[in-house]
Design a protein around this motif. Structure first.
Motif, mmCIF file in Angstrom:
data_model
loop_
_atom_site.group_PDB
_atom_site.id
_atom_site.type_symbol
_atom_site.label_atom_id
_atom_site.label_comp_id
_atom_site.label_asym_id
_atom_site.label_seq_id
_atom_site.Cartn_x
_atom_site.Cartn_y
_atom_site.Cartn_z
ATOM 1 N N HIS A 131 17.987 -45.025 37.618
ATOM 2 C CA HIS A 131 17.865 -43.809 36.819
ATOM 3 C C HIS A 131 19.193 -43.080 36.736
ATOM 4 O O HIS A 131 20.102 -43.325 37.520
ATOM 5 C CB HIS A 131 16.793 -42.886 37.410
ATOM 6 N N PHE B 202 21.559 -39.366 36.449
ATOM 7 C CA PHE B 202 21.707 -38.165 37.268
ATOM 8 C C PHE B 202 20.506 -37.248 37.075
ATOM 9 O O PHE B 202 20.086 -36.981 35.963
ATOM 10 C CB PHE B 202 22.990 -37.416 36.888
ATOM 11 N N GLY B 203 19.949 -36.790 38.179
ATOM 12 C CA GLY B 203 18.808 -35.885 38.120
ATOM 13 C C GLY B 203 17.476 -36.608 38.004
ATOM 14 O O GLY B 203 16.421 -35.979 38.037
ATOM 15 N N GLY B 204 17.492 -37.928 37.849
ATOM 16 C CA GLY B 204 16.256 -38.698 37.746
ATOM 17 C C GLY B 204 15.745 -39.102 39.115
ATOM 18 O O GLY B 204 16.306 -38.761 40.151
ATOM 19 N N SER B 205 14.659 -39.864 39.111
ATOM 20 C CA SER B 205 14.084 -40.354 40.368
ATOM 21 C C SER B 205 13.318 -41.643 40.104
ATOM 22 O O SER B 205 12.961 -41.946 38.963
ATOM 23 C CB SER B 205 13.134 -39.308 40.960
ATOM 24 N N SER C 283 15.006 -44.293 44.438
ATOM 25 C CA SER C 283 15.245 -42.861 44.237
ATOM 26 C C SER C 283 16.600 -42.436 44.746
ATOM 27 O O SER C 283 17.166 -41.467 44.294
ATOM 28 C CB SER C 283 14.155 -42.033 44.942
#
Length: 87
Positions: free
Chosen positions: A55, A57-60, A85
């Motif tokens: 993912h 940046f800021g994803g999971s 993650s």
């Protein structure tokens, strides 16, 4: 070469570490260095090809797995989907 090293690190993270708890598409696999989600294809075969979805940046990993259309399309074609993650 940098991309190869990154992919090798991700593969080691996802597959070399034994999960400390049960995991699935909805429950994170907890390992010493972080966690990941995995969705396996329904067809029982070996070996199972895998797509490791990194993912942005800021994803999971959880967010990746909520993209059910993508995950199910890959599973229906016989792929496992792995979504870390963090490392």
């Amino acid at each position: 070469m940098k991309i190869f090293n990154t992919l090798a690190a991700v593969a080691a993270f996802c597959f070399a570490a034994m999960p400390l708890s049960a995991c699935s598409q909805d429950t994170a696999c907890q390992v010493e260095t972080g966690d990941y989600f995995i969705a396996l294809p329904e067809e029982d075969r070996s070996p199972i090809p895998a797509v490791v979805f990194i993912h942005g940046f800021g994803g999971s990993g959880d967010g990746v797995m909520r993209n059910r259309g993508m995950v199910e399309a890959l599973r229906n074609r016989g792929y496992a989907v792995v979504a870390p993650s963090g490392m």
